[in-house]
Design a protein around this motif. Structure first.
Motif, PDB file in Angstrom:
ATOM      1  N   LEU A   1      43.138 -62.904  20.988  1.00 52.11           N
ATOM      2  CA  LEU A   1      42.701 -62.626  19.882  1.00 52.11           C
ATOM      3  C   LEU A   1      41.595 -61.589  19.702  1.00 52.11           C
ATOM      4  CD1 LEU A   1      42.907 -66.383  18.496  1.00 52.11           C
ATOM      5  CD2 LEU A   1      44.534 -64.393  17.955  1.00 52.11           C
ATOM      6  N   LEU A   2      40.879 -61.712  20.767  1.00 48.18           N
ATOM      7  CA  LEU A   2      39.688 -60.631  21.033  1.00 48.18           C
ATOM      8  C   LEU A   2      40.057 -59.266  21.210  1.00 48.18           C
ATOM      9  CD1 LEU A   2      36.818 -62.759  22.332  1.00 48.18           C
ATOM     10  CD2 LEU A   2      37.213 -62.193  19.865  1.00 48.18           C
ATOM     11  N   ALA A   3      41.185 -59.338  21.701  1.00 49.62           N
ATOM     12  CA  ALA A   3      41.722 -57.937  22.492  1.00 49.62           C
ATOM     13  C   ALA A   3      42.226 -56.807  21.013  1.00 49.62           C
ATOM     14  CB  ALA A   3      42.925 -57.879  23.189  1.00 49.62           C
ATOM     15  N   ARG A   4      42.320 -57.494  19.895  1.00 47.88           N
ATOM     16  CA  ARG A   4      42.681 -56.636  18.686  1.00 47.88           C
ATOM     17  C   ARG A   4      41.531 -55.525  18.594  1.00 47.88           C
ATOM     18  NH1 ARG A   4      44.981 -61.628  15.466  1.00 47.88           N
ATOM     19  NH2 ARG A   4      46.574 -62.163  16.914  1.00 47.88           N
TER      20      ARG A   4
ATOM     21  N   ASP B   1      27.953 -56.910  20.691  1.00 47.85           N
ATOM     22  CA  ASP B   1      27.193 -57.826  19.943  1.00 47.85           C
ATOM     23  C   ASP B   1      28.444 -58.297  18.816  1.00 47.85           C
ATOM     24  OD1 ASP B   1      25.010 -58.223  21.124  1.00 47.85           O
ATOM     25  OD2 ASP B   1      24.091 -56.601  20.199  1.00 47.85           O
ATOM     26  N   ALA B   2      29.137 -57.310  18.334  1.00 49.38           N
ATOM     27  CA  ALA B   2      30.199 -57.661  17.172  1.00 49.38           C
ATOM     28  C   ALA B   2      31.173 -58.415  17.966  1.00 49.38           C
ATOM     29  CB  ALA B   2      30.606 -56.141  16.737  1.00 49.38           C
ATOM     30  N   ALA B   3      31.395 -58.247  19.106  1.00 47.69           N
ATOM     31  CA  ALA B   3      32.765 -59.117  19.585  1.00 47.69           C
ATOM     32  C   ALA B   3      32.203 -60.416  19.866  1.00 47.69           C
ATOM     33  CB  ALA B   3      33.009 -58.610  20.957  1.00 47.69           C
ATOM     34  N   ALA B   4      30.896 -60.402  20.139  1.00 46.88           N
ATOM     35  CA  ALA B   4      30.372 -61.918  20.220  1.00 46.88           C
ATOM     36  C   ALA B   4      30.179 -62.489  18.876  1.00 46.88           C
ATOM     37  CB  ALA B   4      28.844 -61.832  20.783  1.00 46.88           C
ATOM     38  N   ALA B   5      30.057 -61.848  17.870  1.00 46.90           N
ATOM     39  CA  ALA B   5      29.792 -62.355  16.488  1.00 46.90           C
ATOM     40  C   ALA B   5      31.318 -62.886  16.206  1.00 46.90           C
ATOM     41  CB  ALA B   5      29.318 -61.276  15.586  1.00 46.90           C
ATOM     42  N   GLU B   6      32.164 -61.929  16.415  1.00 45.29           N
ATOM     43  CA  GLU B   6      33.379 -62.206  16.073  1.00 45.29           C
ATOM     44  C   GLU B   6      34.073 -63.609  16.726  1.00 45.29           C
ATOM     45  OE1 GLU B   6      36.610 -59.400  16.820  1.00 45.29           O
ATOM     46  OE2 GLU B   6      38.214 -60.814  16.227  1.00 45.29           O
TER      47      GLU B   6
ATOM     48  N   GLY C   1      35.285 -69.386  15.951  1.00 44.03           N
ATOM     49  CA  GLY C   1      35.234 -70.791  16.170  1.00 44.03           C
ATOM     50  C   GLY C   1      35.673 -71.176  17.529  1.00 44.03           C
ATOM     51  N   PHE C   2      35.791 -70.249  18.353  1.00 44.99           N
ATOM     52  CA  PHE C   2      35.861 -70.533  19.984  1.00 44.99           C
ATOM     53  C   PHE C   2      35.051 -71.465  20.583  1.00 44.99           C
ATOM     54  CE2 PHE C   2      38.051 -66.341  20.034  1.00 44.99           C
ATOM     55  CZ  PHE C   2      39.525 -66.716  19.669  1.00 44.99           C
TER      56      PHE C   2
ATOM     57  N   ALA D   1      27.460 -66.673  26.150  1.00 39.47           N
ATOM     58  CA  ALA D   1      27.986 -65.390  25.641  1.00 39.47           C
ATOM     59  C   ALA D   1      27.058 -64.459  26.191  1.00 39.47           C
ATOM     60  CB  ALA D   1      28.489 -65.196  24.466  1.00 39.47           C
ATOM     61  N   LEU D   2      27.401 -63.349  26.986  1.00 37.66           N
ATOM     62  CA  LEU D   2      26.625 -62.557  27.442  1.00 37.66           C
ATOM     63  C   LEU D   2      26.954 -61.399  27.402  1.00 37.66           C
ATOM     64  CD1 LEU D   2      24.111 -62.027  29.614  1.00 37.66           C
ATOM     65  CD2 LEU D   2      26.006 -61.809  31.336  1.00 37.66           C
ATOM     66  N   THR D   3      26.085 -60.580  26.446  1.00 40.29           N
ATOM     67  CA  THR D   3      26.313 -58.889  26.448  1.00 40.29           C
ATOM     68  C   THR D   3      25.724 -58.004  27.370  1.00 40.29           C
ATOM     69  OG1 THR D   3      24.749 -58.463  24.798  1.00 40.29           O
ATOM     70  CG2 THR D   3      26.788 -59.446  23.872  1.00 40.29           C
ATOM     71  N   ARG D   4      26.403 -57.135  28.049  1.00 44.31           N
ATOM     72  CA  ARG D   4      25.836 -56.653  28.918  1.00 44.31           C
ATOM     73  C   ARG D   4      26.479 -54.914  29.071  1.00 44.31           C
ATOM     74  NH1 ARG D   4      29.331 -55.893  33.010  1.00 44.31           N
ATOM     75  NH2 ARG D   4      30.705 -57.564  33.695  1.00 44.31           N
ATOM     76  N   ARG D   5      25.651 -54.054  29.931  1.00 46.55           N
ATOM     77  CA  ARG D   5      26.258 -52.721  30.059  1.00 46.55           C
ATOM     78  C   ARG D   5      27.438 -52.906  31.142  1.00 46.55           C
ATOM     79  NH1 ARG D   5      23.238 -49.219  27.674  1.00 46.55           N
ATOM     80  NH2 ARG D   5      24.079 -47.232  28.569  1.00 46.55           N
TER      81      ARG D   5
END
Ligand SMILES: Nc1ncnc2c1ncn2[C@@H]1O[C@H](COP(=O)(O)OP(=O)(O)OP(=O)(O)O)[C@@H](O)[C@H]1O
Ligand SMILES: [Mg+2]
Lengths: 326, 276, 279
Positions: free
Chosen positions: A266-269, A289-294, A299-300, A305-309
């Protein structure tokens, strides 16, 4: 060596071309091919890395470059010379830090350096002076007259590096210089290697730590299964094979609708690419961050959730489908 | 640039086989390393001197009282101690050389991996072979010299030919050290050293060391004469008793052959083991 | 060792499982470890322990024996030289096996392969470890001595059925050396000490303790020194039995003296090993 004006020289000056040049280099052990036709070229003053998981063929390559393992096929020239015939002359200008320390446990710390310097033909006085200088460099002066056996792993590693520098090598070969060390010891070692690099020593190192590769290498190859999967500077590789940012999601076990495969799909889209690992899902995107919000919005059952380079780890994962340190 | 051995390879190998130190300048450096580490266990090295002396006292003096004089050539008998002393000199040259070239080389090859670090310097396997054998000979020469002094002091030496007993002992050591080193490159575990024992101990006990060859029945005599130590014992016995003839060159030749063959095999094998 | 281990019979009945077992009770486990270990590595010592003594007997007893029997000292021995030397080699072999098994293997178990540490990570105590290893050493001595005695008998170097008792005598002789050497080994950091032990103690013992010629042929001072060594007592005991001339008084004295070395050595070994393993 049939050319009238051989490119290689024994006299100590560095040849104009690359210091190390391998074409189709192969190493076989019986029927098993450890290094499977690699092309590598290292220029003077460069810090060059082999990044790869266990068994990739890094050490086998390093041993060939160190002239203690004849290639099974292909060509290899080091300092413009042929390692099979001029191994001794080439080794006189290399510094070697093997994967496993081979310190002389029957001798003291200082004697290890002195004796090693003698192997390179230095006079006794030169050897002693060199030993003092290098022990200082390796921060081992206080332990100079101790036996080697009781030293800590980090100290032994520093001593091995100090020992490899007795002949003011043109090329320093480091096979996993910091594996097994604690973070502080690693940083001390990196600092020493930086200094050498600034002094113009050509560094060739292997590692399976991407942070080490990123810290130390100007250029590197990613090795896997005896072959080179990619080549470039750490930045180029990340740019080419990964995205700017990554979202790492850990999901709660066994929650319907939050199966890793489904989440990834689902997120791959909106992302460039996703990877499902045993313990987490990686989402490659330019805006993590946008992906995390999604993910939250959908509702997963997200545990963290970790965002990094992106790092070289991601490059490696992309290239081989496997993680580096398993 | 091919990776196969060039046609000049054989020539090169011959050139490198020039005897020490011509063909192996850096070998000295490894010898120096051995001497340096020996400083830490000099007392063990010093203790090696006593072994043949103890045997001499026990066999020569203690047992000698029971045995009586031995006829060494028709019409000439010597006290048992004088008979057995040269044999002990030869046997200790063998034992020392074999020990230094097998156990200690194997230890450095497999356990401390000393040669691995040595070979990442300009030194070559050939240098390693030469240095280790040179080290064994150096120690052997010191032991033999000291033992000879004991014999002179005890009055067991009958001739000026005894001066040659020292170089003879070094030659004997050379032969055994080279063969021992070649053998140790074939060893896989410590267990294999039992085979070294199997070769050395019977020679020590049966090569006409403690009693004359004539004690054996003729068929066995032939077998005894086939052992290298027999020739070593004959060589030393003749020199120390002044019973010298051209035949001694034959005995000496045995060790020259052993040394040459052992060295070539050892250097080859080390090449294969260390540069794989 | 803890005083908490002495429990009355009634307490033992209620057996709280947490109570530490009596030291020494589980030595059998350590013993079986060494036995299994030996089955894997027996060849590593086969020639030096089984063949070497027989070769010595052949060379000294028969080769040199021919000269002795015909020489000036021969008649004074009263028996063929080979019969004189065989029990000497028997006792000396027992000593060498005992010493050999309690030097390098002990060092390895303390330091190189650390088997003792592995054992102590289980309910075994230091005493178990010590006794278990010592029991294995006893088996090694016994096996070596038995093989030698059998061969010597076949070769006609043994004169009396009393020689059967030479087997336990040799065992005692070996243990009398093994225990103190074990104690020494537990204190060593490097094998240097072993080299000195072999060259400066074991070899002279082997050569001068009445093994190859009577101690009375030594110079007076050395003769007295020889009588103080446990090996001389072991040799004389084995010789009396092998020649069939045992005398109750001296034999009892030999046994007592050897026991003294063995038990004394064990006590010291318990101390040194405890200190080494539990520091
Ligand atoms: N001497 C040898 N004989 C046989 N196989 C060997 C030998 N040396 C290496 N190999 C094999 O070659 C392969 C590559 O080994 P190598 O040591 O080069 O890997 P590496 O990349 O250094 O791995 P690591 O990160 O674990 O050090 C491995 O499968 C290894 O088993
Ligand atoms: Mg490696």
């Amino acid at each position: 060596m049939t050319s009238p004006a051989p490119a290689g020289t024994l006299a100590g000056q560095v040849p104009a071309g690359p210091l190390i040049e391998a074409r189709g280099l192969v190493k076989r052990f019986g029927g098993f091919t450890a290094v499977d036709g690699i092309d590598v070229s290292v220029a003077a003053g460069e810090a060059f890395g082999f990044l790869g998981p266990n068994g990739a063929g890094k050490s086998s390559t390093m041993r060939m470059v160190g002239c203690v393992s004849p290639p099974s096929a292909g060509t290899l020239r080091i300092l413009g010379l042929d390692p099979v015939h001029d191994g001794s002359a080439i080794r006189a200008r290399l510094g070697v830090v093997p994967q496993r320390d081979t310190l002389d446990e029957e001798l003291t710390v200082r004697e290890n350096v002195v004796v090693y310097a003698r192997y390179f033909g230095l006079s006794r006085a030169q050897s002693r002076a060199k030993a003092d200088e290098l022990l200082e460099f390796a921060q081992l002066t206080e332990r100079a007259d101790d036996r080697v056996e009781p030293l800590s792993g980090g100290m032994k590693r520093r001593l091995t590096i100090a020992r490899a520098l007795v002949n003011d090598p043109d090329i320093l070969l480091l096979d996993e210089p910091t594996t097994g060390l604690d973070p502080q010891a690693r940083h001390v070692l990196w600092d020493r290697l930086f200094r050498l690099k600034r002094q113009g020593v050509t560094l060739v190192l292997t590692t399976h730590y991407m942070d080490e590769a990123e810290q130390l290498c100007d250029r590197l190859v990613v090795m896997d299964g005896g072959r080179i999967a990619a080549e470039g500077s750490p930045r180029e590789l990340i740019r080419q094979y990964s995205t700017r940012e990554v979202l790492e999601l850990r999901l709660a076990d066994g929650v319907a609708g939050s199966e890793p495969a489904r989440v990834a799909e689902l997120l791959a889209r909106d992302a460039r690419r996703t990877e499902v690992l045993p313990d987490r899902v990686l989402v490659y995107t330019d805006d993590a961050d946008a992906a995390a919000a999604e993910a939250e919005q959908r509702g997963f059952a997200v545990v963290s959730a970790l965002t990094r380079r992106s790092t070289l780890e991601d490059v490696f994962l992309h290239l081989t489908g496997r993680t580096l340190v398993d | 640039m091919s990776v196969q051995a060039p046609p000049g390879g054989a020539l090169r190998a011959v050139a490198r086989s020039v005897p020490f130190p011509l063909g192996a300048g850096l070998a000295w450096r490894l010898l120096e390393r051995n001497a340096r580490s020996a400083r830490r266990y000099w007392i063990v090295i010093a203790s090696g001197f006593f072994e043949p002396v103890f045997y001499l006292l026990s066999l020569g003096v203690g047992l000698g009282a029971l045995v009586g004089p031995i006829e060494v050539e028709p019409g000439r008998s010597v006290p048992y101690a004088m008979f057995v002393a040269p044999a002990l000199l030869a046997a200790s040259a063998m034992n020392g050389a074999v020990f230094d070239s097998t156990i200690s080389v194997f230890f450095k090859l497999k356990y401390t991996r000393l040669y691995e670090s040595v070979l990442s310097t300009p030194l070559r396997p050939w240098d390693v072979a030469v240095a280790e054998i040179g080290w064994a000979l150096l120690r052997g020469a010191v032991y033999a010299g000291a033992f000879l002094l004991v014999l002179v002091a005890a009055g067991f030496v009958a001739s000026w030919w005894a001066l040659l007993a020292l170089p003879a002992a070094v030659l004997i050591g050379f032969g055994f050290a080279a063969v021992g080193m070649a053998a140790s490159t074939y060893m896989r575990t410590w267990t294999d050293f039992e085979f070294v024992q199997l070769a050395v101990l019977p020679m020590f006990l049966f090569s006409a060391t403690f009693y004359p060859l004539s004690t054996y029945p003729p068929a066995v005599q032939w077998l005894v004469q086939a052992t290298p130590l027999f020739h070593a014992v004959q060589l030393e016995r003749s020199l120390l008793l002044g019973d010298v003839g051209w035949g001694l060159l034959g005995h000496a030749a045995v060790f020259a052959v052993m040394a040459a063959a052992g060295l070539v095999v050892a250097a080859r094998r080390l090449d294969r083991l260390l540069l794989s | 060792m803890g005083g908490a281990t002495a429990g009355t019979a009634s307490q033992r009945g209620s057996a709280a499982p947490a109570r530490p077992p009596r030291p020494g009770l589980m030595a059998g486990r350590a013993f079986s470890f060494w036995l299994v270990n030996y089955r894997r590595n027996w060849f590593g010592s086969a020639i030096s322990s089984f063949l070497a003594p027989v070769l010595f007997l052949a060379s000294m007893g028969f080769g040199l024996g021919a000269l002795v029997d015909a020489g000036p000292g021969g008649p004074a021995m009263g028996v063929a030289y080979v019969a004189f030397v065989a029990p000497g080699v028997l006792a000396a072999t027992a000593m060498q096996t005992g010493v050999g098994e309690s030097t390098f293997p002990v060092m390895a178990a303390v330091k190189w392969q650390r088997q003792y540490h592995a054992m102590l990570a289980t309910p075994l105590t230091v005493v178990d470890v010590l006794l278990g290893h010592m029991a294995f050493i006893a088996v090694r001595i016994l096996a070596t001595a038995a093989v030698f005695l059998a061969v010597a008998t076949l070769l006609g170097a043994v004169l009396s059925p009393w020689a059967l008792l030479a087997l336990p005598a040799a065992l005692l002789c070996g243990l009398a050396h093994a225990a103190p050497v074990f104690a020494f080994s537990a204190t060593q950091e490097r094998d240097t000490g072993f080299m000195l032990l072999f060259r400066l103690v074991v070899t002279p013992l082997f050569l001068f303790s009445g093994t190859f010629f009577p101690a009375r042929d030594l110079p007076p001072v050395l003769e007295q020194l020889a009588y103080a060594t446990p090996l001389w007592h072991g040799v004389d005991l084995c010789r009396q039995l092998s020649l069939g001339t045992p005398e109750a008084g001296p034999a009892a004295l030999h046994v007592a003296y050897l026991l003294l070395w063995f038990l004394g050595g064990l006590l010291v070994a318990r101390r040194t090993l405890t200190r080494r393993l539990q520091r």
